[in-house]
Design a protein around this motif. Sequence first.
Motif, PDB file in Angstrom:
ATOM      1  N   HIS A  94      -4.111  -0.030  10.911  1.00 13.25           N
ATOM      2  CA  HIS A  94      -2.978   0.530  10.175  1.00 13.25           C
ATOM      3  C   HIS A  94      -2.807   2.017  10.496  1.00 13.25           C
ATOM      4  N   THR A  95      -1.671   2.549  10.087  1.00 15.95           N
ATOM      5  CA  THR A  95      -1.391   3.982  10.192  1.00 15.95           C
ATOM      6  C   THR A  95      -0.957   4.459   8.818  1.00 15.95           C
ATOM      7  N   LEU A  96      -1.550   5.558   8.366  1.00 12.06           N
ATOM      8  CA  LEU A  96      -1.198   6.136   7.072  1.00 12.06           C
ATOM      9  C   LEU A  96      -0.193   7.258   7.278  1.00 12.06           C
ATOM     10  N   PHE A  97       0.844   7.238   6.473  1.00 14.00           N
ATOM     11  CA  PHE A  97       1.857   8.279   6.498  1.00 14.00           C
ATOM     12  C   PHE A  97       1.783   9.020   5.169  1.00 14.00           C
ATOM     13  N   LEU A  98       1.417  10.294   5.214  1.00 14.81           N
ATOM     14  CA  LEU A  98       1.390  11.150   4.041  1.00 14.81           C
ATOM     15  C   LEU A  98       2.700  11.924   4.053  1.00 14.81           C
ATOM     16  N   ALA A  99       3.431  11.888   2.956  1.00 16.10           N
ATOM     17  CA  ALA A  99       4.785  12.424   2.967  1.00 16.10           C
ATOM     18  C   ALA A  99       5.104  13.253   1.733  1.00 16.10           C
ATOM     19  N   GLN A 100       5.881  14.278   1.950  1.00 17.81           N
ATOM     20  CA  GLN A 100       6.414  15.114   0.875  1.00 17.81           C
ATOM     21  C   GLN A 100       7.643  14.403   0.301  1.00 17.81           C
ATOM     22  N   VAL A 101       7.734  14.319  -1.004  1.00 17.21           N
ATOM     23  CA  VAL A 101       8.892  13.707  -1.644  1.00 17.21           C
ATOM     24  C   VAL A 101      10.046  14.704  -1.623  1.00 17.21           C
ATOM     25  N   LEU A 102      11.156  14.287  -1.037  1.00 16.04           N
ATOM     26  CA  LEU A 102      12.353  15.121  -0.966  1.00 16.04           C
ATOM     27  C   LEU A 102      13.200  14.985  -2.223  1.00 16.04           C
TER      28      LEU A 102
ATOM     29  N   THR B  76       0.861  -1.175   0.000  1.00 18.52           N
ATOM     30  CA  THR B  76       0.000   0.000   0.000  1.00 18.52           C
ATOM     31  C   THR B  76       0.899   1.227   0.000  1.00 18.52           C
ATOM     32  N   PHE B  77       1.311   1.604  -1.192  1.00 17.63           N
ATOM     33  CA  PHE B  77       2.171   2.745  -1.425  1.00 17.63           C
ATOM     34  C   PHE B  77       1.627   3.424  -2.664  1.00 17.63           C
ATOM     35  N   ALA B  78       1.354   4.729  -2.574  1.00 17.69           N
ATOM     36  CA  ALA B  78       0.696   5.380  -3.704  1.00 17.69           C
ATOM     37  C   ALA B  78       1.112   6.834  -3.843  1.00 17.69           C
ATOM     38  N   SER B  79       0.991   7.335  -5.064  1.00 21.52           N
ATOM     39  CA  SER B  79       1.149   8.749  -5.338  1.00 21.52           C
ATOM     40  C   SER B  79      -0.071   9.457  -4.760  1.00 21.52           C
ATOM     41  N   LEU B  80       0.159  10.560  -4.079  1.00 16.25           N
ATOM     42  CA  LEU B  80      -0.928  11.303  -3.446  1.00 16.25           C
ATOM     43  C   LEU B  80      -1.152  12.648  -4.128  1.00 16.25           C
ATOM     44  N   SER B  81      -0.065  13.285  -4.550  1.00 16.27           N
ATOM     45  CA  SER B  81      -0.153  14.605  -5.167  1.00 16.27           C
ATOM     46  C   SER B  81       1.058  14.808  -6.070  1.00 16.27           C
ATOM     47  N   ALA B  82       0.843  15.503  -7.193  1.00 16.16           N
ATOM     48  CA  ALA B  82       1.962  15.833  -8.080  1.00 16.16           C
ATOM     49  C   ALA B  82       2.546  17.207  -7.756  1.00 16.16           C
TER      50      ALA B  82
ATOM     51  N   PRO C 135       2.357  19.777  -4.471  1.00 12.62           N
ATOM     52  CA  PRO C 135       3.721  19.286  -4.394  1.00 12.62           C
ATOM     53  C   PRO C 135       3.744  17.763  -4.486  1.00 12.62           C
ATOM     54  N   PRO C 136       4.883  17.186  -4.866  1.00 12.75           N
ATOM     55  CA  PRO C 136       4.950  15.730  -4.944  1.00 12.75           C
ATOM     56  C   PRO C 136       4.819  15.105  -3.558  1.00 12.75           C
ATOM     57  N   MET C 137       3.802  14.252  -3.416  1.00 12.16           N
ATOM     58  CA  MET C 137       3.544  13.579  -2.138  1.00 12.16           C
ATOM     59  C   MET C 137       3.169  12.123  -2.387  1.00 12.16           C
ATOM     60  N   VAL C 138       3.477  11.278  -1.413  1.00 10.42           N
ATOM     61  CA  VAL C 138       3.120   9.862  -1.466  1.00 10.42           C
ATOM     62  C   VAL C 138       2.436   9.463  -0.165  1.00 10.42           C
ATOM     63  N   LEU C 139       1.825   8.295  -0.189  1.00  7.99           N
ATOM     64  CA  LEU C 139       1.167   7.726   0.973  1.00  7.99           C
ATOM     65  C   LEU C 139       1.671   6.306   1.156  1.00  7.99           C
ATOM     66  N   VAL C 140       1.951   5.931   2.396  1.00 11.74           N
ATOM     67  CA  VAL C 140       2.288   4.550   2.715  1.00 11.74           C
ATOM     68  C   VAL C 140       1.446   4.144   3.921  1.00 11.74           C
ATOM     69  N   SER C 141       0.974   2.915   3.912  1.00 18.07           N
ATOM     70  CA  SER C 141       0.179   2.369   5.002  1.00 18.07           C
ATOM     71  C   SER C 141       0.975   1.262   5.687  1.00 18.07           C
ATOM     72  N   LEU C 142       1.113   1.386   7.021  1.00 19.69           N
ATOM     73  CA  LEU C 142       1.855   0.389   7.800  1.00 19.69           C
ATOM     74  C   LEU C 142       0.977  -0.177   8.903  1.00 19.69           C
ATOM     75  N   THR C 143       1.220  -1.430   9.276  1.00 20.22           N
ATOM     76  CA  THR C 143       0.538  -2.035  10.408  1.00 20.22           C
ATOM     77  C   THR C 143       0.857  -1.202  11.650  1.00 20.22           C
ATOM     78  N   ALA C 144      -0.182  -0.754  12.339  1.00 18.81           N
ATOM     79  CA  ALA C 144      -0.008   0.152  13.481  1.00 18.81           C
ATOM     80  C   ALA C 144       0.797  -0.473  14.606  1.00 18.81           C
ATOM     81  N   SER C 145       0.738  -1.787  14.747  1.00 19.25           N
ATOM     82  CA  SER C 145       1.443  -2.460  15.833  1.00 19.25           C
ATOM     83  C   SER C 145       2.880  -2.836  15.478  1.00 19.25           C
TER      84      SER C 145
END
Length: 159
Positions: free
Chosen positions: A128-136, A33-39, A41-51
């Motif tokens: 799960h926990t979603l992390f929305l991130a700016q691409v560096l 679960t890894f996806a482009s979120l925005s072009a 600014p460039p952003m992505v999303l990753v979903s991780l098991t919360a535990s």
Amino acid sequence: MNEFTEAMRQLVAGVAVVTIRDGRDDIGTTVTTFASLSADPPMVLVSLTASGYLCEVMLRQDRWAASLLSGGQAVIASRFATPGRPSARLLVAGTPHHRGHHTEAFVIDGGVAALEAETARVIPAGDHTLFLAQVLAVDYVDPSLPPLVRMRGRYKSVT
């Protein structure tokens, strides 16, 4: 396996390895679960098991890397997906890799792309926990390679 989980296994998902440097250690895991979120600014999303431990570390540290695996990297995906896995240093031994310039996290070479990111927002989502991130930075892109995907519990190369 419940009916919902079985239904979701029918979707084809790209395979990535998310890594982070945690002080003197390196950790990572395979994600689908890894996806482009925005072009812009460039952003992505990753979903991780919360535990999971990686989630715990990513809640403390904002910068991480994602290597989008190619069709010939199913072994790497399996290594990082194994429960109770050792340090990422052992998992990448013998695999071409380098440290990201912005994150110092491991970047696995030979994938279809790799990027470095900085978490901008965290959203709890059930187990799960979603992390929305700016691409560096985009570390590399190699469109000549087929991507690795996961479907119905198996890794496959898309040709």
